[in-house]
Design a protein around this motif. Structure first.
Motif, PDB file in Angstrom:
ATOM      1  N   LEU A 132      76.019  96.246  44.179  1.00 55.01           N
ATOM      2  CA  LEU A 132      76.513  95.283  45.170  1.00 55.01           C
ATOM      3  C   LEU A 132      75.624  94.059  45.246  1.00 55.01           C
ATOM      4  CD1 LEU A 132      77.742  97.326  48.232  1.00 55.01           C
ATOM      5  CD2 LEU A 132      78.877  96.713  46.131  1.00 55.01           C
ATOM      6  N   LEU A 133      74.313  94.299  45.331  1.00 52.18           N
ATOM      7  CA  LEU A 133      73.385  93.191  45.498  1.00 52.18           C
ATOM      8  C   LEU A 133      73.453  92.242  44.311  1.00 52.18           C
ATOM      9  CD1 LEU A 133      70.311  95.070  46.979  1.00 52.18           C
ATOM     10  CD2 LEU A 133      71.808  93.436  48.127  1.00 52.18           C
ATOM     11  N   HIS A 134      73.465  92.811  43.126  1.00 49.89           N
ATOM     12  CA  HIS A 134      73.437  91.943  41.954  1.00 49.89           C
ATOM     13  C   HIS A 134      74.781  91.280  41.679  1.00 49.89           C
ATOM     14  CE1 HIS A 134      69.676  94.151  41.244  1.00 49.89           C
ATOM     15  NE2 HIS A 134      69.295  93.024  40.692  1.00 49.89           N
ATOM     16  N   LEU A 135      75.853  92.025  41.888  1.00 53.93           N
ATOM     17  CA  LEU A 135      77.157  91.411  41.638  1.00 53.93           C
ATOM     18  C   LEU A 135      77.456  90.329  42.653  1.00 53.93           C
ATOM     19  CD1 LEU A 135      79.393  94.397  40.545  1.00 53.93           C
ATOM     20  CD2 LEU A 135      78.601  92.497  39.158  1.00 53.93           C
ATOM     21  N   ALA A 136      77.088  90.572  43.905  1.00 47.31           N
ATOM     22  CA  ALA A 136      77.317  89.572  44.940  1.00 47.31           C
ATOM     23  C   ALA A 136      76.505  88.326  44.620  1.00 47.31           C
ATOM     24  CB  ALA A 136      76.940  90.117  46.309  1.00 47.31           C
ATOM     25  N   LYS A 137      75.320  88.543  44.109  1.00 45.96           N
ATOM     26  CA  LYS A 137      74.456  87.421  43.768  1.00 45.96           C
ATOM     27  C   LYS A 137      75.084  86.584  42.659  1.00 45.96           C
ATOM     28  CE  LYS A 137      69.932  86.025  42.669  1.00 45.96           C
ATOM     29  NZ  LYS A 137      69.304  85.085  43.387  1.00 45.96           N
ATOM     30  N   LYS A 138      75.655  87.295  41.681  1.00 43.94           N
ATOM     31  CA  LYS A 138      76.299  86.602  40.565  1.00 43.94           C
ATOM     32  C   LYS A 138      77.442  85.715  41.073  1.00 43.94           C
ATOM     33  CE  LYS A 138      79.662  87.731  37.294  1.00 43.94           C
ATOM     34  NZ  LYS A 138      80.564  88.813  37.037  1.00 43.94           N
TER      35      LYS A 138
END
Lengths: 289, 128
Positions: free
Chosen positions: A279-285
């Motif tokens: 979640l954290l990384h995809l949202a960041k992307k």
């Protein structure tokens, strides 16, 4: 595979400043799907569309194999719904509320409701306003379960509740799913709850579905890659949602073998991933776009 | 049925479950014909997803350790001890080959490899 308890096909809903875009979700009978995403990603909007509480612009939703608008009444008779904030009359008692709600269902089982209340430790004679947040949720859940539904839809049932009550809720959902004709769709941003019991996970971000897959597959495929800060640029293109801190960087990859083939792995650490990491990384992307 | 599973274990959950049950079968704690908990019941007990326990049972069925009868449940199979042993020997052989390959690639000496192996054997089998 026609026996799906929930099927959402190319669903669209436009608001002035937000839109749900081509939502596709399929949940077979017998399984639990976790619906995750940040606040404002479109979780509640999607759930309200499933429940036909707001009008869709285009697309199709089948619940228990039937169109959710055309067959709204029979579907709702077989669906248990717990909204984000259960709407009750504050000044009336739990017993009165259940009695009132029960009248809407053809299969209302008052004895089952009383049993659930005892089990949940909710006092029937108490007024709604005297209940704690956890008790309120349990009351809503008991009502949702007492008309013998096949399908449960829960919108953020665990948010704001303590770990003990959250665990009890997961237990109840697991018990519900013992009948393989049942299905559960629940949204949450408490990923650990979903990580425990969900069979499928759907991630929504900014009105779009990022993925909707078997949880085990997600957790197996994606890997967390960590390394030293001064090398981070070498990996920028191949890592999703690169996060750079003062000493190191981290990012996630879906195909670790392809990644290994074009990078020297000796300086990197590869780690098992949690749903939180995804979640954290995809949202960041998504933010970087 | 207690099956030790841990989130800290790097192996996938379904594998931990299937290995746990396999160990019970091979040790004789579960006998051929014994009923296993249903996939859904086990998922509830272990607080895992249904797909995870399903996959664990499929693994075991492929290894011919259990049989799944739709509508009836899952049972410990009348397994062939020799076949199971030769299967696990083959698996061990393959894993050892991988270890030796890794050692060769990174320039570890044969002697060191042997020492490590005997040391582990010593630790694991000591006192049993």
């Amino acid at each position: 595979m026609e026996d799906n308890i929930l099927e959402i096909i190319n669903l669209n809903k436009n608001y002035d400043k937000f839109k749900l875009c081509d939502i596709n979700i399929t949940l077979p009978r017998g399984y639990i799907m976790g619906f995750v995403g940040a606040n404002g990603a479109g979780k509640t909007t999607t759930i309200k569309l499933i429940m036909n509480m707001i009008r869709r612009d285009s697309g199709k939703i089948n619940v228990i194999g039937k169109d959710n608008i055309k067959y709204e009444i029979p579907i709702k008779n077989k669906t248990g719904y717990v909204g984000e904030q259960p709407v009750f009359y504050d000044d009336l008692t739990v017993g009165w509320t259940a009695n009132f709600a029960g009248k809407f269902y053809s299969d209302w089982d008052g004895a089952a409701f009383n049993e659930l209340l005892t089990r949940f430790g909710v006092d029937k004679t108490k007024k709604i306003k005297q209940l704690s947040k956890g008790m309120r949720m349990k009351t809503a859940l008991a009502i949702a379960l007492s008309h013998r539904p096949e399908f449960l839809i829960l919108d953020e049932p665990t948010s704001g509740l303590d770990p003990v009550i959250r665990d009890e809720l997961l237990d109840i959902l697991m018990e519900f799913i013992q009948d393989e004709r049942h299905g559960v769709f629940f949204s949450s941003h408490i990923t650990s709850d979903i990580e425990k019991i969900a069979d499928y996970v759907t991630l929504i971000d900014n009105g779009k579905i990022i993925f909707s897959e078997e949880k085990d597959k997600i957790l197996n495929d994606w890997k967390l890659v960590k390394g030293d800060i001064n090398k981070s640029d070498d990996y920028r293109d191949d890592l999703v949602g690169l996060k750079v801190s003062k000493t190191g960087f981290s990012g996630i990859v879906k195909d670790i073998d392809a990644f290994k083939a074009c990078h020297d792995m000796s300086l990197l650490t590869i780690d098992k991933i949690s749903l939180d990491d995804v979640l954290l990384h995809l949202a960041k992307k998504e933010n970087q776009k | 049925m207690f099956i030790p599973i841990s989130n800290n274990n790097p192996r996938p959950l379904y594998e931990q479950i299937s290995e746990g049950i396999k160990t019970k079968i091979l040790r004789g704690e579960l006998m051929p014909g014994d009923a296993l908990p249903s996939i859904r019941q086990l998922a509830q007990d272990l607080k895992t997803s249904v797909i995870t326990t399903k996959r664990a049972y499929f693994e075991l069925e492929q290894q011919k350790l259990i049989v799944m009868r739709p509508g009836k449940g899952s049972f410990v199979a009348d397994y062939d001890v020799d076949e199971i042993t030769s299967l696990s020997l083959r698996k061990i052989q393959q894993q050892m080959r991988e270890i030796v390959d890794e050692a060769k690639r990174t320039g570890v000496l044969r002697e060191d490899l042997e020492n490590i192996f005997y040391k582990i054997l010593e630790e694991e089998y000591c006192g049993r």
